[in-house]
Write a protein that holds these residues in place. Structure first.
Motif, PDB file in Angstrom:
ATOM      1  N   LYS A 257      19.116  40.398  37.916  1.00 26.89           N
ATOM      2  CA  LYS A 257      17.862  40.063  38.246  1.00 26.89           C
ATOM      3  C   LYS A 257      17.641  40.928  39.709  1.00 26.89           C
ATOM      4  O   LYS A 257      16.824  41.285  40.365  1.00 26.89           O
ATOM      5  N   VAL A 260      17.213  44.470  39.619  1.00 26.01           N
ATOM      6  CA  VAL A 260      15.823  44.923  39.477  1.00 26.01           C
ATOM      7  C   VAL A 260      14.935  44.549  40.604  1.00 26.01           C
ATOM      8  O   VAL A 260      13.926  45.524  41.062  1.00 26.01           O
TER       9      VAL A 260
ATOM     10  N   ASN B  11       8.389  39.317  34.099  1.00 23.06           N
ATOM     11  CA  ASN B  11       7.641  40.328  34.216  1.00 23.06           C
ATOM     12  C   ASN B  11       8.453  41.725  34.727  1.00 23.06           C
ATOM     13  O   ASN B  11       7.903  42.868  34.651  1.00 23.06           O
ATOM     14  N   GLU B  13      11.148  44.393  35.052  1.00 20.84           N
ATOM     15  CA  GLU B  13      11.882  45.445  34.085  1.00 20.84           C
ATOM     16  C   GLU B  13      12.443  46.472  35.225  1.00 20.84           C
ATOM     17  O   GLU B  13      11.770  46.726  36.112  1.00 20.84           O
ATOM     18  N   GLU B  19      17.082  53.974  35.155  1.00 14.79           N
ATOM     19  CA  GLU B  19      18.025  53.975  34.056  1.00 14.79           C
ATOM     20  C   GLU B  19      18.340  54.972  33.514  1.00 14.79           C
ATOM     21  O   GLU B  19      19.514  55.393  33.127  1.00 14.79           O
ATOM     22  N   ASN B 131       6.013  48.574  39.348  1.00 14.05           N
ATOM     23  CA  ASN B 131       6.975  47.502  39.211  1.00 14.05           C
ATOM     24  C   ASN B 131       7.048  46.884  40.447  1.00 14.05           C
ATOM     25  O   ASN B 131       7.171  45.327  40.465  1.00 14.05           O
TER      26      ASN B 131
END
Lengths: 398, 398
Positions: A257, A260, B11, B13, B19, B131
């Motif tokens: 977490k 992100v 929410n 990601e 990535e 994001n």
């Protein structure tokens, strides 16, 4: 203009410390207000060497983007250091690099807090943490403390009565602002309780390596069998705050977490700062550097406490810190430290931080925090003498 | 373990780009996926000189805490540069230093968004912004665009019909991901509309100085008469992303919120990075450095577009960027760029970023983003040739 901000901004206040620091930057002020390391102890020559090496050997990498989790060789150094000094058992991949540990306080709020969730903390607690969590609109319950830190019976009572506690924020070593340290027995009891309730814990440890006497105690993280403890470390107090390098060590589920959140927050910590810090660990003796800090800060601590004994009037109490940067002063009831500061101390060119902002629900106006790391002996002696006079005046006016 | 995260984490990601970048780090992959500047153009020697000077002349200040708003001489340089190049009229005190402009995207979300508030953006928009805002649980409406950016009639219609729009996020110059630039007339019309509705605007301008042809256009901030425009700048694309230095210029009422948010988020940007950047502005010719970037990136842009013309099959369209780092490719309907990447391009050792994550409400799977700043000519030519083959195969299978 009709700009409409988010509801959460109603809770946001500038840090009392940061605002106060502006007032105290006049050279004539003897300031015990900040939490700043002593700049004369910064390893400036080493950093000149290290920054040259990093850029010469690897400049194109150092100036480029890197991964969100952070520069692997630095995380390896930090993980090893934790294991050597704090009895943990972590690897580099358990760590994420943050901009000082302050940034991780924000991440913890963001990851865990819905509006009206409950945060538990020590009473008093670090106001920078309170401010960071406040952005996510929680309620705080500050758990009563004694000279050995958080009182476990009180903690358990609160956990029994409240089911929206999302995490507990604690500083078991040389707490900011109180200077108190939790003994081993209390740490063990704490871990029993949080294991029973399965409550995540943020263990903030910015000063742990700055112990001036007594034995090092195992970190909560080292006793963590359920992946509940998030350990927050920083190089701000032991090397330099200007580079903004901190870290968090946490269980994979939590760290994912934070990763992100870090991406969305600012992508990554400074590549070059991370590489410079790693190079410092490679090429210099960090332990010798920290031993020097301990010597100087420990001495200043003693100078301050001796001066308090000499100059502070009866009825004033203060903590005896075994390490860290702060002692905590309690004035006789009826004296407001904010008023004392404004009307007596600042006119005498002495500054501290009034204690009320360290209590998330306010009150305790007769307290204040004193920092001893950033002033030479003679200024500490003189500042405490002046402050003693200010307090005497205030007592006389009661 | 029964850890309960905040609702907002549902929410969250990880960035598809970050990535993906891990996959593309193999040396044999020709990657057009990142947005990275060319490391061979970093002024490494200058930074060796600058970091030595900063530490020698002022090491104790450089390694210490500084103010939250940031190092004043750097803010002065940046304000002057904005005024010289973007026709703004700002002073240092209108600016706050952030960790890249990404950090300010987070601050904007934090300052403005309650759950279910509406954010407007271009369609497509920068996924890092999507994001960042997503952490505050808004709804997005992506405003339709044409080759000249956001369509103003569509914007006005949306503003008429929605009263919870908190701000509009735009990149008028060489947009990420589309490479498009808004002409002057559209900028004027946009300002008329936002003045009428009094809606704050985040003008993100990371690439504005990287124009390869045509005239520089005034920034939205330069036309802002009501203090509605928050201008986001960064040194990541013109100097170095590794130092993490960006800034925001905004009206005092908004900047005060950002200051409090910055305090709680991570106290301040790196003191030493800020001082090094200011020293670079003092001692080196930034314009000459950026002129060099323009030359190289502009050439690479041309190489990529020429190769696309040569190798991409009929039915594939792409934008012609006058600056910045990206072009945007639209495949024939029925081809999914994520599948293309996985099944055809990556096996051919070519990478890009599929377009769907740039649309806050999804869809548009037949699009992708291409970066041309980070590969030499021969690899661009070869990569586009291979990608052309991959696309042909996909079309043949339709």
């Amino acid at each position: 203009m009709a700009i409409k901000f988010a509801e959460r901004t109603n809770n946001m206040e500038g840090s009392a410390i940061r605002e106060l620091l502006k007032l105290t930057q006049k050279p004539e002020v003897i300031s015990f207000a900040g939490g700043m390391p002593a700049p004369e102890l910064f390893p400036v020559d080493a950093m000149i060497d290290v920054s040259k090496k990093v850029l010469e050997e690897n400049g194109r990498v150092a100036m480029q983007y890197t991964t969100t989790e952070g520069y692997a060789p630095l995380r390896e150094h930090l993980a090893k250091r934790m294991n050597d000094n704090l009895q943990t058992n972590v690897v580099a991949d358990d760590l994420l690099i943050t901009n000082g540990s302050q940034q991780c306080l924000d991440f913890i709020g963001k990851a865990f807090l819905d509006k009206d969730d409950i945060v538990l903390c020590e009473s008093p607690s670090y106001l920078g943490a309170i401010n960071a969590f406040n952005a996510y609109q929680p309620k705080f319950i500050d758990v009563p403390t004694d000279e050995n830190g958080m009182i476990m019976e009180e903690l358990e009572k609160i956990l029994e009565e409240n089911d929206r506690v999302k995490f507990i924020y604690v500083i078991p070593d040389f707490q900011n602002p109180s200077g108190r340290t939790w003994p081993l027995e209390r740490r063990k009891k704490f871990m029993e309780i949080i294991n029973k309730y399965e409550i995540p814990v943020a263990e903030d440890n910015p000063y742990g390596e700055l112990r001036y006497e007594g034995e090092y105690l195992p970190s909560l993280k080292s006793m963590d069998t359920k992946g509940l403890v998030m350990f927050l470390g920083t190089l701000s107090k032991v090397l330099s705050p200007g580079y903004r390098i901190g870290w968090v060590a946490a269980a994979p589920e939590i760290l994912a977490k934070f990763n992100v959140i870090k991406q969305a927050a600012d992508l990554q910590a400074s590549t070059i700062s991370q590489m410079e810090m790693a190079k410092f660990f490679d090429d210099y003796d960090v332990d010798a550097h920290i031993a020097k800090l301990r010597e100087v800060y420990g001495h200043r601590r003693t100078v301050m406490l001796d001066a308090m004994k000499k100059y502070f009037p009866e009825g004033v109490t203060y903590t005896y810190p075994n390490g860290g940067l702060f002692t905590w002063v309690i004035l006789p009831e009826g004296i407001d430290a904010t008023v004392l500061q404004k009307e007596k101390a600042l006119p005498n060119n002495v500054a501290f931080v009034p204690g009320e902002p360290f209590f998330p629900n306010g009150g305790h106006v007769n307290t204040f925090r004193m920092n001893y790391s950033n002033m030479p002996d003679d200024k500490i002696e003189e500042g405490i003498r002046l402050l003693g006079l200010s307090i005497k005046e205030a007592i006389d006016e009661l």
